[in-house]
Design a protein around this motif. Sequence first.
Motif, PDB file in Angstrom:
ATOM      1  N   PRO A  57       0.786  -1.233   0.000  1.00  0.00           N
ATOM      2  CA  PRO A  57       0.000   0.000   0.000  1.00  0.00           C
ATOM      3  C   PRO A  57       0.820   1.287   0.000  1.00  0.00           C
ATOM      4  N   TYR A  58       2.094   1.203   0.434  1.00  0.00           N
ATOM      5  CA  TYR A  58       2.869   2.433   0.559  1.00  0.00           C
ATOM      6  C   TYR A  58       4.130   2.451  -0.296  1.00  0.00           C
ATOM      7  N   SER A  59       4.284   1.477  -1.188  1.00  0.00           N
ATOM      8  CA  SER A  59       5.485   1.409  -2.015  1.00  0.00           C
ATOM      9  C   SER A  59       5.129   0.925  -3.415  1.00  0.00           C
ATOM     10  N   SER A  60       5.610   1.634  -4.409  1.00  0.00           N
ATOM     11  CA  SER A  60       5.298   1.261  -5.791  1.00  0.00           C
ATOM     12  C   SER A  60       6.014  -0.014  -6.219  1.00  0.00           C
ATOM     13  N   VAL A  61       7.128  -0.339  -5.556  1.00  0.00           N
ATOM     14  CA  VAL A  61       7.884  -1.537  -5.932  1.00  0.00           C
ATOM     15  C   VAL A  61       7.755  -2.654  -4.892  1.00  0.00           C
ATOM     16  N   GLY A  62       7.186  -2.347  -3.736  1.00  0.00           N
ATOM     17  CA  GLY A  62       7.065  -3.348  -2.675  1.00  0.00           C
ATOM     18  C   GLY A  62       5.880  -4.272  -2.896  1.00  0.00           C
ATOM     19  N   ARG A  63       5.972  -5.464  -2.328  1.00  0.00           N
ATOM     20  CA  ARG A  63       4.907  -6.459  -2.422  1.00  0.00           C
ATOM     21  C   ARG A  63       4.530  -6.934  -1.018  1.00  0.00           C
ATOM     22  N   ALA A  64       3.383  -7.589  -0.923  1.00  0.00           N
ATOM     23  CA  ALA A  64       2.896  -8.081   0.368  1.00  0.00           C
ATOM     24  C   ALA A  64       2.262  -9.451   0.193  1.00  0.00           C
ATOM     25  N   TRP A  65       2.465 -10.308   1.188  1.00  0.00           N
ATOM     26  CA  TRP A  65       1.815 -11.619   1.177  1.00  0.00           C
ATOM     27  C   TRP A  65       0.378 -11.499   1.663  1.00  0.00           C
TER      28      TRP A  65
END
Length: 209
Positions: A57-65
């Motif tokens: 939700p707060y990073s254009s390149v980050g991912r979340a499980w």
Amino acid sequence: MSLQVISIPPTTGQAPTGVIVALHGWGANAEDLADLAPFLNLPDYQFLFPNAPFPHPYSSVGRAWYDFQRNEGIQESRQLLTDWLSSLESETGVPLSRTILSGFSQGGAMTLDVGLNLPLAGLVCLSGYLHPITQGTKPDTLPPTLIIHGTRDSVVPITAAQNARDILTSLGVAVQYQEFNMAHEVIPAVLNLMRSFVLQVMSVESPKA
């Protein structure tokens, strides 16, 4: 949904003797852990680094499980990882009994969540935690598990690791547990211990000469 995966083949040029899967943490991505592969000094192994399926939700390149706030997506990631891991042998030629599942932080939590229910060679949880386990739950397969945590971790408290250790031990899991004087990070000593664990459990799984 499908998983995007960074695959690093053995540097020997030969078929892999084993596979190491590493799941990144919340807000990171597959490249975050892929950079660490050379430092494990395991040239005979194939490394696989999947990207989590959900955007951060707060990073254009980050991912979340999954979403921490609403706890959404965990079922989808659990099923996705289980199906993908179960299909790996057809892609790599390496059975799950020669595959290590590891993860950092939220990836460590997913490692324990999914890995305890698969016939893997071993699990490695770095700076992670254990999802709630239903009372009386005892999976059929109990891979040996290495849990490493920092005593100065301000993101996932050390008590989360101690709790995971105690619960898994009570379930009958062969747990190796180590604390380091570090924050929410991976230091060289962690990689050295992980390498030793991989070689140890793989030697147990190896056929006798």
